[in-house]
Design a protein around this motif. Structure first.
Motif, PDB file in Angstrom:
ATOM      1  N   LEU A  33     -20.517  -9.404   7.991  1.00 21.03           N
ATOM      2  CA  LEU A  33     -19.142  -9.055   8.304  1.00 21.03           C
ATOM      3  C   LEU A  33     -18.897  -9.029   9.811  1.00 21.03           C
ATOM      4  CD1 LEU A  33     -18.577  -6.227   5.660  1.00 21.03           C
ATOM      5  CD2 LEU A  33     -17.623  -8.540   5.619  1.00 21.03           C
ATOM      6  N   ARG A  34     -19.861  -8.500  10.559  1.00 18.87           N
ATOM      7  CA  ARG A  34     -19.727  -8.506  12.018  1.00 18.87           C
ATOM      8  C   ARG A  34     -19.747  -9.936  12.564  1.00 18.87           C
ATOM      9  NH1 ARG A  34     -22.786  -3.792  11.367  1.00 18.87           N
ATOM     10  NH2 ARG A  34     -24.767  -4.902  11.525  1.00 18.87           N
ATOM     11  N   ALA A  35     -20.581 -10.776  11.949  1.00 23.22           N
ATOM     12  CA  ALA A  35     -20.648 -12.174  12.379  1.00 23.22           C
ATOM     13  C   ALA A  35     -19.322 -12.881  12.119  1.00 23.22           C
ATOM     14  CB  ALA A  35     -21.788 -12.889  11.662  1.00 23.22           C
ATOM     15  N   TYR A  36     -18.694 -12.566  10.974  1.00 25.19           N
ATOM     16  CA  TYR A  36     -17.406 -13.186  10.655  1.00 25.19           C
ATOM     17  C   TYR A  36     -16.350 -12.788  11.685  1.00 25.19           C
ATOM     18  CZ  TYR A  36     -13.185 -14.440   8.086  1.00 25.19           C
ATOM     19  OH  TYR A  36     -11.972 -14.968   7.729  1.00 25.19           O
ATOM     20  N   PHE A  37     -16.350 -11.507  12.066  1.00 32.60           N
ATOM     21  CA  PHE A  37     -15.394 -11.067  13.085  1.00 32.60           C
ATOM     22  C   PHE A  37     -15.663 -11.757  14.419  1.00 32.60           C
ATOM     23  CE2 PHE A  37     -15.241  -8.240  16.822  1.00 32.60           C
ATOM     24  CZ  PHE A  37     -13.873  -8.265  17.042  1.00 32.60           C
ATOM     25  N   LEU A  38     -16.932 -11.822  14.828  1.00 35.81           N
ATOM     26  CA  LEU A  38     -17.265 -12.438  16.110  1.00 35.81           C
ATOM     27  C   LEU A  38     -16.917 -13.920  16.129  1.00 35.81           C
ATOM     28  CD1 LEU A  38     -20.674 -10.665  16.770  1.00 35.81           C
ATOM     29  CD2 LEU A  38     -18.589 -10.402  18.120  1.00 35.81           C
ATOM     30  N   VAL A  71     -10.830 -12.432   4.489  1.00 40.05           N
ATOM     31  CA  VAL A  71     -10.885 -13.893   4.574  1.00 40.05           C
ATOM     32  C   VAL A  71      -9.474 -14.474   4.544  1.00 40.05           C
ATOM     33  CG1 VAL A  71     -11.621 -16.000   3.376  1.00 40.05           C
ATOM     34  CG2 VAL A  71     -13.193 -14.067   3.586  1.00 40.05           C
ATOM     35  N   ASP A  72      -8.626 -13.945   3.655  1.00 41.60           N
ATOM     36  CA  ASP A  72      -7.222 -14.385   3.612  1.00 41.60           C
ATOM     37  C   ASP A  72      -6.532 -14.107   4.950  1.00 41.60           C
ATOM     38  OD1 ASP A  72      -7.510 -15.205   0.985  1.00 41.60           O
ATOM     39  OD2 ASP A  72      -6.783 -13.308   0.146  1.00 41.60           O
ATOM     40  N   ALA A  73      -6.824 -12.941   5.519  1.00 40.33           N
ATOM     41  CA  ALA A  73      -6.249 -12.602   6.823  1.00 40.33           C
ATOM     42  C   ALA A  73      -6.774 -13.537   7.901  1.00 40.33           C
ATOM     43  CB  ALA A  73      -6.569 -11.152   7.176  1.00 40.33           C
ATOM     44  N   GLY A  74      -8.049 -13.933   7.790  1.00 33.18           N
ATOM     45  CA  GLY A  74      -8.628 -14.866   8.751  1.00 33.18           C
ATOM     46  C   GLY A  74      -7.934 -16.221   8.719  1.00 33.18           C
ATOM     47  N   PHE A  75      -7.580 -16.678   7.520  1.00 30.54           N
ATOM     48  CA  PHE A  75      -6.839 -17.942   7.409  1.00 30.54           C
ATOM     49  C   PHE A  75      -5.459 -17.813   8.045  1.00 30.54           C
ATOM     50  CE2 PHE A  75      -9.511 -18.927   3.460  1.00 30.54           C
ATOM     51  CZ  PHE A  75     -10.364 -19.750   4.183  1.00 30.54           C
ATOM     52  N   LEU A  76      -4.833 -16.658   7.860  1.00 29.89           N
ATOM     53  CA  LEU A  76      -3.531 -16.431   8.491  1.00 29.89           C
ATOM     54  C   LEU A  76      -3.671 -16.410  10.011  1.00 29.89           C
ATOM     55  CD1 LEU A  76      -0.531 -15.737   8.470  1.00 29.89           C
ATOM     56  CD2 LEU A  76      -1.149 -13.342   8.068  1.00 29.89           C
ATOM     57  N   LEU A 132     -23.307 -18.634   8.952  1.00 27.47           N
ATOM     58  CA  LEU A 132     -22.320 -18.539  10.020  1.00 27.47           C
ATOM     59  C   LEU A 132     -23.017 -18.828  11.338  1.00 27.47           C
ATOM     60  CD1 LEU A 132     -20.453 -15.279   8.968  1.00 27.47           C
ATOM     61  CD2 LEU A 132     -19.486 -17.565   8.991  1.00 27.47           C
ATOM     62  N   HIS A 133     -22.454 -19.737  12.094  1.00 27.46           N
ATOM     63  CA  HIS A 133     -23.081 -20.113  13.351  1.00 27.46           C
ATOM     64  C   HIS A 133     -22.010 -20.254  14.423  1.00 27.46           C
ATOM     65  CE1 HIS A 133     -26.776 -21.019  11.132  1.00 27.46           C
ATOM     66  NE2 HIS A 133     -25.990 -21.611  10.244  1.00 27.46           N
ATOM     67  N   LEU A 141      -8.638  -5.418  12.973  1.00 27.32           N
ATOM     68  CA  LEU A 141      -8.725  -4.838  11.632  1.00 27.32           C
ATOM     69  C   LEU A 141      -9.906  -5.433  10.869  1.00 27.32           C
ATOM     70  CD1 LEU A 141      -7.526  -2.947   9.555  1.00 27.32           C
ATOM     71  CD2 LEU A 141      -5.918  -4.744   8.907  1.00 27.32           C
ATOM     72  N   ILE A 142     -10.093  -6.723  10.989  1.00 29.74           N
ATOM     73  CA  ILE A 142     -11.233  -7.379  10.335  1.00 29.74           C
ATOM     74  C   ILE A 142     -12.546  -6.818  10.867  1.00 29.74           C
ATOM     75  CG2 ILE A 142     -12.452  -9.581  10.092  1.00 29.74           C
ATOM     76  CD1 ILE A 142      -9.707 -10.959  10.053  1.00 29.74           C
ATOM     77  N   SER A 143     -12.587  -6.507  12.152  1.00 24.96           N
ATOM     78  CA  SER A 143     -13.825  -6.005  12.755  1.00 24.96           C
ATOM     79  C   SER A 143     -14.229  -4.653  12.172  1.00 24.96           C
ATOM     80  CB  SER A 143     -13.660  -5.881  14.270  1.00 24.96           C
ATOM     81  OG  SER A 143     -12.829  -4.776  14.609  1.00 24.96           O
ATOM     82  N   SER A 144     -13.253  -3.871  11.691  1.00 24.81           N
ATOM     83  CA  SER A 144     -13.563  -2.538  11.154  1.00 24.81           C
ATOM     84  C   SER A 144     -14.232  -2.614   9.792  1.00 24.81           C
ATOM     85  CB  SER A 144     -12.274  -1.712  11.030  1.00 24.81           C
ATOM     86  OG  SER A 144     -11.417  -2.252  10.026  1.00 24.81           O
TER      87      SER A 144
END
Length: 279
Positions: A174-179, A51-56, A235-236, A157-160
């Motif tokens: 987790l897959r939804a967050y990556f997508l 999540v921190d990486a996603g914000f970055l 998540l949508h 990396l997040i997708s893994s």
């Protein structure tokens, strides 16, 4: 013989294997539960880092847009927004770096964290590249590709992370967050391409091809995200804007681009895309 043994001995021989089996099953189940709990605790930590990486990633996307516009306009546009985007990137990078450093003081880092540290380390030349943007020595395509390279690295990396659990409901989230991150990245790329077209008041054949290819990838990511997400997941996919009013679709289909490019201001386009990404 068994039937001539004392009653106590016969009871012992009869029930001891059962007791041993029950004790073994309890121990095995306990070890399994302990291991599962440990795995979930590790996954929880990795998810927070993701999540921190996603914000970055979001900050890098905004800095990419501001850098591309600044370079494309030869320093005439978005100088203030560029500084604001850089400050936001610095904040998000500091948060992630601190989190990774704090983890290093405790237990050994997971493979995900180790890989994440390598991705953060790859940003050590960010300040040097910013100087190239400031001096306008980096072409606009290079400015875009530099940030895209890092965004893609973090997103992959997040997708893994979804592969680290056998629990289906967690893996789906987790897959939804990556997508979702992937879809936002594709919208961000579209924002940069058309911003350049609005500045120059022209869209090259290569840019038109890239827009068309990007639109197909957006559609694919949206369909995959719809499959992964349910109402309880929280998540949508961002809502699909009707095709007839989507500016990018009109650009891809119009035989005469000049009137379309003149009909949309740069600021209006950026605002629309920023809102789309934020949904």
């Amino acid at each position: 013989r068994f039937d001539k043994l004392p009653l106590a001995a016969r009871a012992f021989l009869t029930f001891t294997p059962l007791f041993i089996a029950v004790a073994w099953m309890s121990l095995a189940n306990g070890l399994t539960l302990f291991q599962t709990a440990q795995n979930l605790e590790l996954l929880e930590k990795d998810t927070q880092r993701a999540v921190d990486a996603g914000f970055l990633v979001g900050a890098l996307q905004n800095e990419r847009a501001a850098s591309s516009i600044y370079v494309e306009s030869r320093g005439q546009l978005h100088s203030q927004k560029l500084q604001e985007a850089r400050e936001n990137t610095n904040r998000k990078l500091a948060i992630l770096t601190t989190a990774l450093t704090d983890t290093a003081k405790g237990t050994s880092a997971s493979n995900f964290e180790q890989n994440l540290k390598q991705r953060v380390k790859a940003l050590t030349r960010l300040q040097h590249y910013r100087q190239r943007v400031d001096s306008l020595s980096a072409p606009s395509a290079e400015a875009r590709n530099y940030f895209t390279l890092h965004v893609d690295g973090f997103n992959e990396l997040i997708s893994s992370l979804s592969e680290q659990t056998s629990l289906n409901h967690i893996g789906r989230k987790l897959r939804a967050y990556f997508l979702l991150n992937r879809l936002k990245e594709l919208v961000g790329r579209e924002r940069v391409i058309i911003s350049g077209a609005l500045i120059n008041q022209r869209l090259t054949e290569s840019q038109l091809y890239e827009l068309t290819f990007n639109a197909g990838r957006q559609f694919s990511a949206r369909m995959m995200l719809d499959i992964q997400t349910e109402s309880r997941n929280g998540l949508h996919a961002p809502p699909i804007i009707p095709e007839g009013i989507r500016f990018s679709d009109q650009l891809m289909k119009s035989p005469n681009l000049a009137p379309l490019l003149q009909s949309m201001s740069l600021q209006e386009w950026i605002t629309l895309q920023d809102q789309h990404i934020a949904q």
